[in-house]
Design a protein around this motif. Sequence first.
Motif, PDB file in Angstrom:
ATOM      1  N   LEU A  55     -22.741   1.815 -15.061  1.00  0.00           N
ATOM      2  CA  LEU A  55     -23.559   1.007 -14.143  1.00  0.00           C
ATOM      3  C   LEU A  55     -24.569   0.121 -14.877  1.00  0.00           C
ATOM      4  O   LEU A  55     -25.344  -0.597 -14.255  1.00  0.00           O
ATOM      5  N   GLU A 110     -25.620   5.454  -8.711  1.00  0.00           N
ATOM      6  CA  GLU A 110     -24.772   4.373  -8.165  1.00  0.00           C
ATOM      7  C   GLU A 110     -25.467   3.663  -7.007  1.00  0.00           C
ATOM      8  O   GLU A 110     -25.295   2.464  -6.815  1.00  0.00           O
ATOM      9  N   PRO A 131     -19.695   7.064  -3.436  1.00  0.00           N
ATOM     10  CA  PRO A 131     -20.588   7.585  -4.491  1.00  0.00           C
ATOM     11  C   PRO A 131     -20.892   9.079  -4.316  1.00  0.00           C
ATOM     12  O   PRO A 131     -21.111   9.800  -5.282  1.00  0.00           O
ATOM     13  N   THR A 185     -25.001  -4.548 -13.629  1.00  0.00           N
ATOM     14  CA  THR A 185     -24.066  -3.607 -13.001  1.00  0.00           C
ATOM     15  C   THR A 185     -22.798  -4.360 -12.600  1.00  0.00           C
ATOM     16  O   THR A 185     -22.895  -5.410 -11.958  1.00  0.00           O
ATOM     17  N   TYR A 203     -19.681  -2.155  -8.005  1.00  0.00           N
ATOM     18  CA  TYR A 203     -20.617  -1.073  -7.648  1.00  0.00           C
ATOM     19  C   TYR A 203     -21.835  -1.645  -6.950  1.00  0.00           C
ATOM     20  O   TYR A 203     -22.268  -2.726  -7.271  1.00  0.00           O
ATOM     21  N   PRO A 204     -22.405  -0.938  -5.986  1.00  0.00           N
ATOM     22  CA  PRO A 204     -22.008   0.386  -5.511  1.00  0.00           C
ATOM     23  C   PRO A 204     -20.781   0.313  -4.595  1.00  0.00           C
ATOM     24  O   PRO A 204     -20.619  -0.647  -3.862  1.00  0.00           O
TER      25      PRO A 204
END
Length: 238
Positions: A192, A158, A233, A222, A226-227
């Motif tokens: 992801l 992540e 994470p 992605t 995210y992230p």
Amino acid sequence: MSNIETLIEGLGDLGIELSVKQKEHFIKYKDLLKEWNEKINITAITDDIEIDIKHFLDSLTPIITKLFEGKKKIIDIGTGGGFPGLPLKIFNNELQVTLLDSLNKRIIFLNEVIKALELKNIDAIHGRAEEFGRTPKYREQYDICISRAVASLDTLSEYSLPFVKVGGYFISMKGSEVDEELKEAEKGIKLLGGKILKKEIVRIPNSDIIHSLIIIHKIQETPTKYPRGGGKPKKNPL
């Protein structure tokens, strides 16, 4: 002046020869690492032979993937004392390298090394991956994200995959026992935009250390959420 005989010998096992300039760079890098380590804690490994094996040779094992040839743009997450990003840059000067670490004192050290070796197209930046991975300047800008950081693969993915452009790779440098981690990370990696390509087993030359290189191909963008921030994470992996 430091000795790099173990490094030269170990690279010989991989069929790699260093130029005079590359040898000088590794010697200078090692001298600075040992000198700075007396002032600030950069690494617990301070013995000449151990540095050659556990830092330099280990950092150079990804060369066997053939992904680090030519003018690639790479980012090294949680680089610490510059591993593996700096040895890879010394090995292939065409690489454009970003070294990212959350401890500023390490970045100050890395900038000293970059200056002493007169390296171009390499930046050491202070920050957290979950913040930089959301910034347009860094997000999906790299051919390769590599990390030797100690986080579990689901967490690390992540932090890392958002930096990789579609068609690029995330390479996680792990120990030999990695199958459980791979299984746990599979769902998150897919979410992801990544796909586990392969697990490459490597023996670090001049040692009995066996490591794995987990190669993940970025096959789609992605998702923007995210992230996640706030340490999620790590606390709550995907």
